[in-house]
Motif scaffolding. Structure first.
Motif, PDB file in Angstrom:
ATOM      1  N   ALA A 239       0.826  -1.210   0.000  1.00  0.00           N
ATOM      2  CA  ALA A 239       0.000   0.000   0.000  1.00  0.00           C
ATOM      3  C   ALA A 239       0.862   1.264   0.000  1.00  0.00           C
ATOM      4  CB  ALA A 239      -0.927  -0.002   1.219  1.00  0.00           C
ATOM      5  N   ARG A 240       2.015   1.191   0.635  1.00  0.00           N
ATOM      6  CA  ARG A 240       2.912   2.346   0.674  1.00  0.00           C
ATOM      7  C   ARG A 240       3.711   2.497  -0.622  1.00  0.00           C
ATOM      8  NH1 ARG A 240       5.466   3.797   6.509  1.00  0.00           N
ATOM      9  NH2 ARG A 240       3.707   3.209   7.843  1.00  0.00           N
ATOM     10  N   GLY A 241       3.755   1.442  -1.411  1.00  0.00           N
ATOM     11  CA  GLY A 241       4.494   1.502  -2.663  1.00  0.00           C
ATOM     12  C   GLY A 241       5.995   1.544  -2.493  1.00  0.00           C
ATOM     13  N   TRP A 242       6.504   0.936  -1.431  1.00  0.00           N
ATOM     14  CA  TRP A 242       7.940   0.907  -1.200  1.00  0.00           C
ATOM     15  C   TRP A 242       8.573  -0.158  -2.093  1.00  0.00           C
ATOM     16  CZ3 TRP A 242       9.262   1.274   4.750  1.00  0.00           C
ATOM     17  CH2 TRP A 242       8.770   2.484   5.249  1.00  0.00           C
ATOM     18  N   GLY A 243       9.257   0.260  -3.119  1.00  0.00           N
ATOM     19  CA  GLY A 243       9.927  -0.691  -3.998  1.00  0.00           C
ATOM     20  C   GLY A 243      11.244  -1.175  -3.441  1.00  0.00           C
ATOM     21  N   GLU A 244      11.929  -0.299  -2.672  1.00  0.00           N
ATOM     22  CA  GLU A 244      13.176  -0.693  -2.022  1.00  0.00           C
ATOM     23  C   GLU A 244      13.254  -0.044  -0.655  1.00  0.00           C
ATOM     24  OE1 GLU A 244      16.656   0.523  -4.144  1.00  0.00           O
ATOM     25  OE2 GLU A 244      15.942   2.581  -4.443  1.00  0.00           O
ATOM     26  N   PHE A 245      14.018  -0.656   0.238  1.00  0.00           N
ATOM     27  CA  PHE A 245      14.060  -0.245   1.637  1.00  0.00           C
ATOM     28  C   PHE A 245      15.187  -1.022   2.306  1.00  0.00           C
ATOM     29  CE2 PHE A 245      10.895  -3.382   0.503  1.00  0.00           C
ATOM     30  CZ  PHE A 245      11.290  -4.491   1.222  1.00  0.00           C
ATOM     31  N   THR A 246      15.480  -0.687   3.541  1.00  0.00           N
ATOM     32  CA  THR A 246      16.402  -1.494   4.337  1.00  0.00           C
ATOM     33  C   THR A 246      15.592  -2.581   5.037  1.00  0.00           C
ATOM     34  OG1 THR A 246      17.940   0.327   4.696  1.00  0.00           O
ATOM     35  CG2 THR A 246      18.029  -1.501   6.253  1.00  0.00           C
ATOM     36  N   LEU A 247      16.019  -3.824   4.864  1.00  0.00           N
ATOM     37  CA  LEU A 247      15.348  -4.969   5.481  1.00  0.00           C
ATOM     38  C   LEU A 247      16.166  -5.393   6.692  1.00  0.00           C
ATOM     39  CD1 LEU A 247      15.090  -8.294   5.738  1.00  0.00           C
ATOM     40  CD2 LEU A 247      13.006  -7.026   5.246  1.00  0.00           C
ATOM     41  N   VAL A 248      15.520  -5.434   7.849  1.00  0.00           N
ATOM     42  CA  VAL A 248      16.166  -5.872   9.088  1.00  0.00           C
ATOM     43  C   VAL A 248      15.505  -7.164   9.547  1.00  0.00           C
ATOM     44  CG1 VAL A 248      16.754  -5.266  11.464  1.00  0.00           C
ATOM     45  CG2 VAL A 248      16.637  -3.475   9.713  1.00  0.00           C
ATOM     46  N   LEU A 249      16.293  -8.214   9.648  1.00  0.00           N
ATOM     47  CA  LEU A 249      15.762  -9.525  10.030  1.00  0.00           C
ATOM     48  C   LEU A 249      16.820 -10.259  10.846  1.00  0.00           C
ATOM     49  CD1 LEU A 249      13.892 -12.092   7.779  1.00  0.00           C
ATOM     50  CD2 LEU A 249      15.804 -12.806   9.199  1.00  0.00           C
ATOM     51  N   VAL A 250      16.426 -10.731  12.027  1.00  0.00           N
ATOM     52  CA  VAL A 250      17.350 -11.464  12.897  1.00  0.00           C
ATOM     53  C   VAL A 250      16.686 -12.767  13.334  1.00  0.00           C
ATOM     54  CG1 VAL A 250      18.765 -11.390  14.975  1.00  0.00           C
ATOM     55  CG2 VAL A 250      18.274  -9.264  13.734  1.00  0.00           C
ATOM     56  N   PRO A 251      17.194 -13.912  12.855  1.00  0.00           N
ATOM     57  CA  PRO A 251      16.640 -15.191  13.320  1.00  0.00           C
ATOM     58  C   PRO A 251      16.987 -15.425  14.784  1.00  0.00           C
ATOM     59  CG  PRO A 251      17.950 -15.453  11.309  1.00  0.00           C
ATOM     60  CD  PRO A 251      18.239 -14.097  11.845  1.00  0.00           C
ATOM     61  N   MET A 252      16.194 -16.235  15.459  1.00  0.00           N
ATOM     62  CA  MET A 252      16.568 -16.684  16.792  1.00  0.00           C
ATOM     63  C   MET A 252      17.802 -17.576  16.675  1.00  0.00           C
ATOM     64  SD  MET A 252      12.781 -17.571  18.334  1.00  0.00           S
ATOM     65  CE  MET A 252      13.419 -17.974  19.965  1.00  0.00           C
ATOM     66  N   ASN A 253      18.694 -17.455  17.612  1.00  0.00           N
ATOM     67  CA  ASN A 253      19.970 -18.169  17.559  1.00  0.00           C
ATOM     68  C   ASN A 253      19.808 -19.570  18.169  1.00  0.00           C
ATOM     69  OD1 ASN A 253      22.641 -18.717  17.168  1.00  0.00           O
ATOM     70  ND2 ASN A 253      23.417 -17.213  18.619  1.00  0.00           N
ATOM     71  N   ILE A 254      19.039 -20.404  17.476  1.00  0.00           N
ATOM     72  CA  ILE A 254      18.743 -21.764  17.956  1.00  0.00           C
ATOM     73  C   ILE A 254      19.744 -22.717  17.319  1.00  0.00           C
ATOM     74  CG2 ILE A 254      16.996 -23.538  18.256  1.00  0.00           C
ATOM     75  CD1 ILE A 254      14.894 -21.392  17.559  1.00  0.00           C
ATOM     76  N   TYR A 255      20.614 -23.291  18.113  1.00  0.00           N
ATOM     77  CA  TYR A 255      21.667 -24.132  17.563  1.00  0.00           C
ATOM     78  C   TYR A 255      21.094 -25.373  16.863  1.00  0.00           C
ATOM     79  CZ  TYR A 255      25.668 -27.150  17.079  1.00  0.00           C
ATOM     80  OH  TYR A 255      26.626 -27.964  16.545  1.00  0.00           O
TER      81      TYR A 255
END
Length: 270
Positions: A239-255
């Motif tokens: 809806a915002r029409g953001w074609g590019e952006f900074t993506l921040v993603l951190v998985p849980m550190n599950i061994y």
């Protein structure tokens, strides 16, 4: 010296939450343990001498429930995982040491939204619809972006709008829209870091076919070492029409785990 990123943050950023809220009964793949949340202790179950009380929680869930990321250990083909790792041998001991989710570094990368539903002028693509390479290219052109090395590419089919409907989102009889093997190869050829979608299994599911065949998973996870993010909420981003952006993603550190719940953010300077 002032850090440029810190300076941007201090001036203000806008963030779009791409993660689904975890709730008991939410739609999910039937192949994974369901999400469950309960309160072992409620307020009043134990009251301290000074009148204070505390509640606590317990959750159980599969690592591929809700918005989540697939580690490279998640899929094998003909006995091998990415890099030729022997899948059976790697699982001895009950942990995937080499390709588990603990090996996924936190992501602060360029994100790209390919809004295929938006290009069609529809709220949602039909179940079982296969998104073509031409449609991916058209969506990129419409957004004024080029998919490049190291990007995280998110594909909006509009299917995420069905999440609140439950079973309709799973799409058993109807199938689910998404890329097939050809679309996955187009993404892999561009050297992306990760690919995500607003659907339950990222790729196209045939009507009535369930998760029987997942060629895009093979191409991305096994052949190319590209992570997959599933069950994203891409409606506000579209809806915002953001074609590019900074993506921040951190998985849980599950061994040794094959995946992890995540709460990704799309971030832009104001």
């Amino acid at each position: 010296m002032t850090d440029a990123l810190l300076g941007t943050v201090q001036k203000g950023v806008d963030a779009v939450d791409l993660g689904r809220q975890l709730r008991v009964g939410m739609p999910q793949s039937p192949n994974h343990p369901q999400f469950w949340h309960t309160l072992p202790r409620r307020h009043g179950d134990m009251v301290r001498a000074d009148g204070g009380s505390a509640a606590n929680d317990m959750i159980t869930m599969g690592c591929h429930v809700g918005t989540h990321i697939d580690a490279l250990a998640h899929v094998s083909h003909e006995g091998l995982m990415f890099g030729g790792v022997d899948a059976a041998q790697a699982g001895v001991g009950g942990k995937y040491d080499a390709l588990g989710v603990h090996t996924i570094a936190p992501m602060i990368r360029r994100g790209v939204l390919l809004d295929v539903a938006g290009q069609h002028g529809v709220a949602c693509l039909e179940g079982g619809y296969e998104i073509t390479v031409e449609e991916l290219e058209a969506a990129a052109a419409a957004a004024g972006v080029e998919v490049g090395q190291g990007d995280v590419v998110l594909i909006r089919s509009g299917w995420g709008s069905k999440f609140a409907e439950g079973a309709a989102y799973v799409g058993g009889p109807t199938g689910v829209p998404g890329v097939g093997e050809t679309g996955a190869r187009w993404l892999a050829e561009r050297g992306i870091h990760a690919a995500g979608a607003d659907t339950i299994a990222f790729e196209r599911l045939a009507p009535g076919g369930g998760h029987a065949l997942l060629p895009a998973h093979r191409v991305l996870l096994v052949e190319s070492g590209i992570y997959i993010i599933e069950a994203l909420d891409l409606e506000e981003l579209g809806a915002r029409g953001w074609g590019e952006f900074t993506l921040v993603l951190v998985p849980m550190n599950i061994y040794g785990a094959t995946g992890s719940p995540v709460r990704p953010l799309a971030v832009r300077a104001r």
